[in-house]
Every structure is written in structure tokens, then in C-alpha cells.
Design a protein around this motif. Structure first.
Motif, mmCIF file in Angstrom:
data_model
loop_
_atom_site.group_PDB
_atom_site.id
_atom_site.type_symbol
_atom_site.label_atom_id
_atom_site.label_comp_id
_atom_site.label_asym_id
_atom_site.label_seq_id
_atom_site.Cartn_x
_atom_site.Cartn_y
_atom_site.Cartn_z
ATOM 1 N N VAL A 195 -13.733 -4.206 -7.835
ATOM 2 C CA VAL A 195 -12.362 -3.665 -7.120
ATOM 3 C C VAL A 195 -12.633 -3.722 -5.681
ATOM 4 C CG1 VAL A 195 -10.279 -2.612 -7.017
ATOM 5 C CG2 VAL A 195 -11.472 -2.745 -9.302
ATOM 6 N N LEU A 196 -12.041 -4.467 -4.996
ATOM 7 C CA LEU A 196 -11.884 -4.496 -3.306
ATOM 8 C C LEU A 196 -10.633 -3.333 -2.941
ATOM 9 C CD1 LEU A 196 -12.901 -4.896 -0.630
ATOM 10 C CD2 LEU A 196 -11.794 -7.238 -0.790
ATOM 11 N N VAL A 197 -10.970 -2.419 -2.162
ATOM 12 C CA VAL A 197 -9.785 -1.583 -1.641
ATOM 13 C C VAL A 197 -10.135 -1.758 -0.002
ATOM 14 C CG1 VAL A 197 -8.924 0.803 -1.443
ATOM 15 C CG2 VAL A 197 -9.739 -0.054 -3.694
ATOM 16 N N THR A 198 -9.043 -2.298 0.513
ATOM 17 C CA THR A 198 -9.092 -2.205 1.918
ATOM 18 C C THR A 198 -8.627 -0.547 2.503
ATOM 19 O OG1 THR A 198 -6.837 -3.298 2.314
ATOM 20 C CG2 THR A 198 -8.828 -4.686 1.872
ATOM 21 N N GLY A 199 -9.021 -0.575 3.635
ATOM 22 C CA GLY A 199 -8.495 0.882 4.228
ATOM 23 C C GLY A 199 -8.891 1.942 3.477
ATOM 24 N N ALA A 200 -10.144 1.999 2.780
ATOM 25 C CA ALA A 200 -10.698 2.768 1.890
ATOM 26 C C ALA A 200 -11.300 4.038 2.562
ATOM 27 C CB ALA A 200 -11.436 2.100 0.979
ATOM 28 N N VAL A 232 -6.860 -4.139 -3.728
ATOM 29 C CA VAL A 232 -5.791 -3.580 -3.356
ATOM 30 C C VAL A 232 -5.774 -3.550 -1.590
ATOM 31 C CG1 VAL A 232 -4.878 -1.154 -3.190
ATOM 32 C CG2 VAL A 232 -6.007 -1.678 -5.246
ATOM 33 N N ASN A 233 -4.623 -4.081 -1.187
ATOM 34 C CA ASN A 233 -4.350 -4.291 0.288
ATOM 35 C C ASN A 233 -3.845 -3.196 0.572
ATOM 36 O OD1 ASN A 233 -5.386 -7.113 1.044
ATOM 37 N ND2 ASN A 233 -3.885 -7.547 -0.544
ATOM 38 N N ASN A 234 -4.666 -1.941 1.088
ATOM 39 C CA ASN A 234 -4.005 -0.774 1.413
ATOM 40 C C ASN A 234 -4.091 -0.755 2.867
ATOM 41 O OD1 ASN A 234 -3.565 2.415 1.179
ATOM 42 N ND2 ASN A 234 -5.440 2.179 1.832
ATOM 43 N N ALA A 235 -5.054 -1.146 3.555
ATOM 44 C CA ALA A 235 -5.014 -1.049 5.292
ATOM 45 C C ALA A 235 -3.736 -1.106 5.631
ATOM 46 C CB ALA A 235 -6.247 -2.012 5.544
ATOM 47 N N ALA A 236 -3.513 -0.093 6.697
ATOM 48 C CA ALA A 236 -2.139 -0.260 7.446
ATOM 49 C C ALA A 236 -2.226 0.481 8.608
ATOM 50 C CB ALA A 236 -0.935 -0.226 6.475
ATOM 51 N N ILE A 237 -1.470 0.338 9.536
ATOM 52 C CA ILE A 237 -1.339 0.890 10.768
ATOM 53 C C ILE A 237 0.194 1.185 11.142
ATOM 54 C CG2 ILE A 237 -1.457 -1.012 12.405
ATOM 55 C CD1 ILE A 237 -3.597 0.847 14.075
ATOM 56 N N ALA A 291 0.457 4.976 -9.611
ATOM 57 C CA ALA A 291 1.124 3.889 -9.649
ATOM 58 C C ALA A 291 0.219 2.462 -9.320
ATOM 59 C CB ALA A 291 2.122 3.831 -8.520
ATOM 60 N N ILE A 292 -0.730 2.717 -8.182
ATOM 61 C CA ILE A 292 -1.497 1.463 -7.942
ATOM 62 C C ILE A 292 -2.470 1.172 -9.320
ATOM 63 C CG2 ILE A 292 -3.521 0.919 -6.660
ATOM 64 C CD1 ILE A 292 -2.299 2.458 -4.296
ATOM 65 N N VAL A 293 -3.070 2.225 -9.815
ATOM 66 C CA VAL A 293 -4.079 2.100 -10.895
ATOM 67 C C VAL A 293 -3.431 1.387 -12.143
ATOM 68 C CG1 VAL A 293 -4.857 3.328 -12.748
ATOM 69 C CG2 VAL A 293 -5.536 3.877 -10.305
ATOM 70 N N TYR A 294 -1.948 1.955 -12.439
ATOM 71 C CA TYR A 294 -1.092 1.335 -13.464
ATOM 72 C C TYR A 294 -0.753 -0.281 -12.834
ATOM 73 C CZ TYR A 294 2.985 -0.361 -15.787
ATOM 74 O OH TYR A 294 4.112 -1.139 -16.533
ATOM 75 N N LEU A 295 -0.434 -0.737 -11.830
ATOM 76 C CA LEU A 295 -0.421 -2.083 -11.503
ATOM 77 C C LEU A 295 -1.505 -2.901 -11.539
ATOM 78 C CD1 LEU A 295 2.468 -1.611 -9.064
ATOM 79 C CD2 LEU A 295 2.808 -2.507 -11.145
ATOM 80 N N ILE A 308 -3.395 -8.206 -7.796
ATOM 81 C CA ILE A 308 -3.183 -7.792 -6.690
ATOM 82 C C ILE A 308 -2.227 -6.873 -6.494
ATOM 83 C CG2 ILE A 308 -3.232 -8.594 -4.147
ATOM 84 C CD1 ILE A 308 -4.338 -11.357 -5.135
ATOM 85 N N VAL A 309 -2.510 -5.539 -5.690
ATOM 86 C CA VAL A 309 -1.725 -4.736 -5.351
ATOM 87 C C VAL A 309 -1.585 -4.501 -3.901
ATOM 88 C CG1 VAL A 309 -0.894 -2.114 -5.536
ATOM 89 C CG2 VAL A 309 -1.821 -3.461 -7.327
ATOM 90 N N ASN A 310 -0.431 -4.690 -3.281
ATOM 91 C CA ASN A 310 -0.134 -4.593 -1.629
ATOM 92 C C ASN A 310 0.584 -3.302 -1.551
ATOM 93 O OD1 ASN A 310 -1.459 -6.995 -1.188
ATOM 94 N ND2 ASN A 310 0.970 -8.070 -1.691
ATOM 95 N N VAL A 311 -0.139 -2.216 -0.791
ATOM 96 C CA VAL A 311 0.898 -1.150 -0.396
ATOM 97 C C VAL A 311 1.576 -1.239 0.582
ATOM 98 C CG1 VAL A 311 0.174 1.537 0.294
ATOM 99 C CG2 VAL A 311 -1.468 0.187 -1.268
ATOM 100 N N SER A 312 2.890 -1.190 0.306
ATOM 101 C CA SER A 312 4.169 -1.196 0.996
ATOM 102 C C SER A 312 4.642 0.104 1.510
ATOM 103 C CB SER A 312 5.207 -2.067 0.731
ATOM 104 O OG SER A 312 6.312 -2.601 1.446
ATOM 105 N N SER A 313 5.941 0.349 1.532
ATOM 106 C CA SER A 313 6.608 1.452 2.032
ATOM 107 C C SER A 313 7.966 1.515 1.701
ATOM 108 C CB SER A 313 6.329 1.732 3.546
ATOM 109 O OG SER A 313 7.159 2.878 3.980
#
Length: 244
Positions: A10-15, A81-86, A218-222, A131-136
Motif C-alpha cells: 500500500v502506497l500512502v502519500t502525505g504520510a 491512498v492519495n492523501n497528500a494535500a495543501i 473510512a479509508i481502510v474500509y474503502l 485507490i482512495v483519494n482524500v477529498s474534503s
């Protein structure tokens, strides 16, 4: 619900911090080989000290070619998981072109780049993935002084739907989680003013902000096979903010 990621990479960005850090630790606990990507080495160093099983990659997602190569070097990857954001906040009339470039580069282009590399690898191996993208919640609601952040997260939601449409036939599911304010270290600092916090909490039916673990759940579930028929959704983790 018994979830295991044994045998999965599993690759997690913004980790290095916040949600990404806690997610990396949780996935490792569930048996995954976790590859943690951040642009800040010192954050990755403390993460791998906490769990030496986690692999680290230093890369700046604003650098398309360098970050692409860094991800290619850690393949294969089964889950992303595309988590990195600014975030860069200012009134709309004060937005500068460099603000737009920064947020779109990290929050949108970074997802495109990482997802292309991982999805092509999954397709080549014919193994399927998620793939899970962290939005808002900011993707679907106007927030004062968040013009470009809202725009970038709106783009994430739209991008995710197209990815789900095009990658679904290749057995790759793509979804977003859409949190409200999350009580990370930065979240606690940014919303420490009681008046500012109450103005947001008053719009959340559950009457509080989200804890990091609630977003990680929620991310783990998806990511998991427990959501095997879930594709192209935006899952609010917002206590009902978007329902009102």
C-alpha cells in the motif's frame, strides 16, 4: 469487521503527518507492506522509528518527473491512498496565481501522477486494486476564504468519478473520503479559536469535529475487500455537515 491486508503493498502519500501518518501505522498493523511517501524526510524518519516495517520514500509531488520515478521505484503497489494535500487560504479577491498553481499541483496533479503509475502497474499484473483519494467537505460546500482549496477538492471528486468509470472495467475501484475538520495536530491548531470552531461545529449535526481514527476507518474500509462493490463514491466523514 475483520480486515486484513496481508500480502498487500500500500502506497500512502502525505504520510509524514496527520491522517496519512496514522493511516500508515494502521495499515501496517493490519499486515500490509506500507510505503509512506512525504516530501519531509524528518517526518518519515520518526514514522519508521515508530514502526520499522514501514518503507519510506522522500518525494515532492510538485515535481512530476521526480515523484513519478520515485513511485516507479517502489512498485509493485496494490493499493493507493492519495492523501497528500495543501491548503492556502485567502479571500477570493486576494488569490494569487501562485496560490492556484500550488494547490492544483499538489491536490490534483499529484493524484493524477501517482494514480497513473499505480493503475498501470495493477493493470499489467492483472491483480485488481483500490485507490482512495482524500477529498474534503470543501469539495461540495462553499467555505469562506477557501476558494482555491474548494476548487481543488471539487476537482478531486470529479477526477475520482472519471477514474472509477475508466478503471472499474480493469478491476480497480476508485473512491473519495470527504472529511470535515479533522483533529490532527494542525487541525487542533487551526481551529483553536473557540469562536471560529463553534461557527463550524454549529453546522455539524453531531456537534463536533472528526477524530483522525474516524477518517482512517473510512479509508481502510474503502481500500478493503469489504467494499468490493463500492466504486466512484464520495463518502462524507463530516457528522452530517453536507446533509444540512
Amino acid at each position: 469487521m475483520n480486515i486484513s491486508f496481508e500480502g498487500k503493498r500500500v502506497l500512502v502519500t502525505g504520510a509524514g503527518q496527520g491522517i496519512g501518518r496514522d493511516l500508515a501505522l494502521r495499515l501496517a498493523k493490519y499486515g500490509a507492506t506500507v510505503i509512506a511517501l512525504s516530501r519531509t524526510k524528518k517526518h518519515l524518519d520518526t514514522l519508521t522509528q515508530e514502526d520499522p516495517r514501514i518503507l519510506s520514500v522522500v518525494a515532492d509531488l510538485r515535481d512530476w518527473d521526480a515523484s513519478r520515478k520515485a513511485i516507479e521505484n517502489v512498485l509493485p503497489v496494490d493499493l493507493l491512498v492519495n492523501n497528500a494535500a495543501i491548503a492556502s487560504l485567502s479571500p477570493f479577491l486576494d488569490v494569487k496565481p501562485e496560490d492556484v498553481d500550488l494547490l492544483m499541483d499538489v491536490n490534483v496533479k499529484g493524484i493524477v501522477n501517482a494514480s497513473q503509475v499505480v493503475a498501470k502497474n495493477i493493470i499489467e499484473r492483472k491483480c485488481g486494486g483500490s485507490i482512495v483519494n482524500v477529498s474534503s467537505q470543501a469539495s461540495q460546500a462553499a467555505l469562506k476564504d477557501h476558494a482555491i482549496y474548494c476548487a481543488s477538492k471539487g476537482a478531486v471528486d470529479a477526477l475520482t468519478k472519471v477514474m472509477a468509470l475508466e478503471l472499474g472495467p480493469r478491476n480497480i475501484r476508485v473512491n473519495t473520503v470527504n472529511p470535515t475538520v479533522v483533529l490532527t495536530e494542525m487541525g487542533r491548531l487551526g481551529w483553536s479559536d473557540p469562536n471560529k470552531a463553534q461557527s463550524m461545529i454549529s453546522k455539524i449535526p453531531l456537534g463536533r469535529f472528526a477524530e483522525v481514527d474516524e477518517v482512517v476507518d473510512a479509508i481502510v474500509y474503502l481500500l478493503s475487500d469489504k467494499s468490493s462493490m463500492v466504486n466512484g463514491v464520495a463518502l462524507p466523514v463530516d457528522g452530517g455537515f453536507l446533509a444540512t
